[in-house]
Motif scaffolding. Structure first.
Motif, PDB file in Angstrom:
ATOM      1  N   GLN A 462       0.823  -1.213   0.000  1.00  0.00           N
ATOM      2  CA  GLN A 462       0.000   0.000   0.000  1.00  0.00           C
ATOM      3  C   GLN A 462       0.855   1.260   0.000  1.00  0.00           C
ATOM      4  OE1 GLN A 462      -2.498  -0.751   3.439  1.00  0.00           O
ATOM      5  NE2 GLN A 462      -4.170  -1.503   2.169  1.00  0.00           N
ATOM      6  N   GLU A 463       1.937   1.216   0.727  1.00  0.00           N
ATOM      7  CA  GLU A 463       2.828   2.372   0.751  1.00  0.00           C
ATOM      8  C   GLU A 463       3.479   2.593  -0.608  1.00  0.00           C
ATOM      9  OE1 GLU A 463       5.554   1.613   3.891  1.00  0.00           O
ATOM     10  OE2 GLU A 463       4.106   2.078   5.485  1.00  0.00           O
ATOM     11  N   ASN A 464       3.822   1.501  -1.302  1.00  0.00           N
ATOM     12  CA  ASN A 464       4.454   1.622  -2.619  1.00  0.00           C
ATOM     13  C   ASN A 464       3.463   2.060  -3.682  1.00  0.00           C
ATOM     14  OD1 ASN A 464       6.939   0.791  -1.630  1.00  0.00           O
ATOM     15  ND2 ASN A 464       6.567  -1.387  -2.088  1.00  0.00           N
ATOM     16  N   ASN A 465       2.215   1.554  -3.585  1.00  0.00           N
ATOM     17  CA  ASN A 465       1.243   1.816  -4.647  1.00  0.00           C
ATOM     18  C   ASN A 465       0.358   3.019  -4.412  1.00  0.00           C
ATOM     19  OD1 ASN A 465       2.186  -0.511  -5.898  1.00  0.00           O
ATOM     20  ND2 ASN A 465       0.643  -1.822  -4.928  1.00  0.00           N
ATOM     21  N   ALA A 466       0.184   3.373  -3.153  1.00  0.00           N
ATOM     22  CA  ALA A 466      -0.771   4.459  -2.885  1.00  0.00           C
ATOM     23  C   ALA A 466      -0.235   5.476  -1.899  1.00  0.00           C
ATOM     24  CB  ALA A 466      -2.082   3.870  -2.368  1.00  0.00           C
ATOM     25  N   GLY A 467       1.030   5.510  -1.688  1.00  0.00           N
ATOM     26  CA  GLY A 467       1.614   6.569  -0.858  1.00  0.00           C
ATOM     27  C   GLY A 467       1.375   6.378   0.623  1.00  0.00           C
ATOM     28  N   GLY A 468       1.258   5.131   1.116  1.00  0.00           N
ATOM     29  CA  GLY A 468       1.218   4.912   2.570  1.00  0.00           C
ATOM     30  C   GLY A 468      -0.137   4.853   3.183  1.00  0.00           C
ATOM     31  N   LEU A 469      -1.098   4.153   2.529  1.00  0.00           N
ATOM     32  CA  LEU A 469      -2.413   3.976   3.137  1.00  0.00           C
ATOM     33  C   LEU A 469      -2.317   3.042   4.342  1.00  0.00           C
ATOM     34  CD1 LEU A 469      -4.676   3.560  -0.006  1.00  0.00           C
ATOM     35  CD2 LEU A 469      -4.395   5.577   1.413  1.00  0.00           C
ATOM     36  N   ALA A 470      -3.319   3.032   5.173  1.00  0.00           N
ATOM     37  CA  ALA A 470      -3.327   2.217   6.392  1.00  0.00           C
ATOM     38  C   ALA A 470      -3.330   0.740   6.043  1.00  0.00           C
ATOM     39  CB  ALA A 470      -4.542   2.546   7.267  1.00  0.00           C
ATOM     40  N   PRO A 471      -2.616  -0.088   6.792  1.00  0.00           N
ATOM     41  CA  PRO A 471      -2.605  -1.523   6.541  1.00  0.00           C
ATOM     42  C   PRO A 471      -3.930  -2.165   6.893  1.00  0.00           C
ATOM     43  CG  PRO A 471      -1.461  -1.042   8.576  1.00  0.00           C
ATOM     44  CD  PRO A 471      -1.787   0.286   7.934  1.00  0.00           C
TER      45      PRO A 471
END
Length: 476
Positions: A462-471
């Motif tokens: 998520q961090e790589n694809n969307a800039g650090g969304l919550a896990p």
């Protein structure tokens, strides 16, 4: 594996206070309500049996619905903690109303009992379902979670001690010659204490595990996942029979002490002392049992302990059946041992529920903590319903007469059986059910490792694809 923050003493204390608040009213219901309805309020044992069966089954249906809503309600305080505050005052008020005797005719009093008891159990659901689910999200560490459950049942047992020691004395103190007024005032005191405990629990606990699954999931999908969880099904059945055992014995205790242990002509003061002491003996046992659970859990297999404890309970109940009720030097130690053993396995059972929720997430990828715990509470309420109804019906079948100086031989034997043999049968069933539970310590360690790895991987994606969304599952 993600870093897991250990729970502090104040957090474990706060968590335990929540169950103590629930337990003050729950213990009053299981220990005194059947006797209150038949001997103080003035309705027949058979009518009480029907009422408990109907109202508790209806109440049980509300459990899964509450769990579904709790999983979906999100506030800045979490999914589950706010419910403790929202329903604290209604819970206390309804406790007083349930133990209030209105000046109605028989039909009016029966209707009033149905309404007030049903609303009390519904409010209990709105607090207890989120509270139980809270135990599954305060930490992901299995041993730390079991430690919190041990605190929970130790503190809850202390609350039960308050109820067992104080209730009959407070009833006499407030009521004087009017026991109906005495019960009402006593429950007002218990309700006020419960409110303070719920506030304490809210303030000193924290939800660390959050399930923020971005996939849309329907209620039917969640129910399918729950029912497809074979370990959840086993734990739910275990919960049913455990509830049967505890409620059956608690409901029979006051009848046993009043009609079988007291001598004819014994004064009110000495009679109250005897009954309170007998009830308290078991409750003191539960305190030591809850404390012992944490000690033994660190040294032995929790599943092995659960099975062994239930076998010992079968033996203790069988022995007590044959001991004359007035043979106090043996009766009191036996009842202490039964209370000790019954409460000793409770933290193991509730940790089984949390483990089953983790197992379900491990299998399906979706965490439904509220629904998982509410489903188990559904089983618990069904156990309460059948146990309460069974006690009421049995007293009628055995020829019990409220207030009679002497009960028939059949009624006497029936009361003894309800206190001893009935619960022992449930404990024997629990022993065999535990053979199908496979979430032992080794299995749970693997599940927790896999869940932590999965969470970390999703977090990185998520961090790589969307800039650090919550896990999907974040352990704070």
């Amino acid at each position: 594996m993600a870093d897991v923050k250990k729970l502090t003493f104040i957090e474990k204390l706060g968590f335990g206070m929540g169950d103590a608040a629930c337990g003050i009213v729950y213990s009053s219901v299981t220990m005194f309500l059947t006797y209150f309805y038949t001997d103080i309020y003035g309705i027949s044992a058979a009518a009480v049996g029907v009422m408990f069966l109907v109202t508790r089954i209806l109440d049980a249906v509300s459990d899964p619905l509450t769990g579904i809503v709790a999983d979906r309600v999100k506030t800045r305080w979490g999914h589950f903690r706010p419910w403790l505050i929202w329903f604290a005052i209604p819970y206390a008020v309804l406790a007083v109303m349930t133990f209030t005797t209105p000046d109605f005719g028989h039909s009016g009093k029966l209707l009033y009992a149905y309404i007030t008891y049903s609303l009390l159990m519904l409010c209990y659901t709105f607090i207890n379902i989120p509270y139980c689910a809270l135990g599954g999200v305060i930490t992901s560490d299995d041993k730390d979670r079991l430690s919190a459950q041990s605190y929970r049942f130790t503190i809850s047992s202390l609350a039960g001690l308050l109820v067992s020691v104080g209730t009959l004395w407070l009833v006499d103190y407030f009521g004087k010659e009017n026991l109906q007024a005495g019960y009402q005032a006593t429950m007002a005191v218990m309700g006020a204490i419960a409110i303070c405990m719920l506030v304490f629990c809210f303030c000193f606990t924290k939800e660390r595990i959050t399930a923020e699954d971005t996939r849309e999931a329907s209620v039917l999908s969640d129910l399918k996942n729950l029912l497809g969880n074979d370990q959840w099904r086993i734990v739910a059945i275990i919960t049913f029979f455990s509830s049967m055992a505890g409620v059956m014995r608690s409901s029979a205790t006051l009848y046993y002490a009043t009609y079988l242990m007291l001598d004819k002509g014994q004064s009110v003061v000495s009679g109250t002392a005897m009954k309170s002491t007998f009830i308290t003996t078991s409750v003191v046992g539960t305190i030591f049992g809850a404390m012992a659970a944490g000690y033994f859990a660190k040294r032995f297999s929790t599943l092995g302990m659960f099975k062994s404890i239930n076998l010992l309970l079968v033996v203790a109940g069988g022995v007590m059946f044959f001991v004359p009720p007035k043979f106090l030097p043996v009766i009191f130690p036996l009842y202490f041992i039964i209370g000790f053993l019954h409460q000793m396995y409770q933290p193991f059972k509730w940790n089984m529920m949390a483990n089953a929720a983790d197992y379900g997430e491990w299998k399906t990828g979706r965490r439904i903590t509220g629904l998982s715990f509410s489903g188990n509470l559904f089983a618990l309420k069904l156990g309460m319903a059948f146990a309460g109804a069974f006690v009421g019906f049995s007293l009628g079948w055995f020829g019990y007469h409220a207030g009679a100086e002497t009960q028939t031989a059949l009624a006497t034997t029936g009361i003894i059986g309800l206190l001893t043999v009935g619960p022992s049968i449930s404990y024997l069933i629990l022993y065999f059910l535990a053979r199908f539970y496979k979430l032992d310590d080794t299995t749970m360690k693997k599940i927790q490792t896999d869940l932590a790895s999965r969470s970390a991987e999703i977090s990185r994606e998520q961090e790589n694809n969307a800039g650090g969304l919550a896990p999907v599952m974040a352990v704070k």
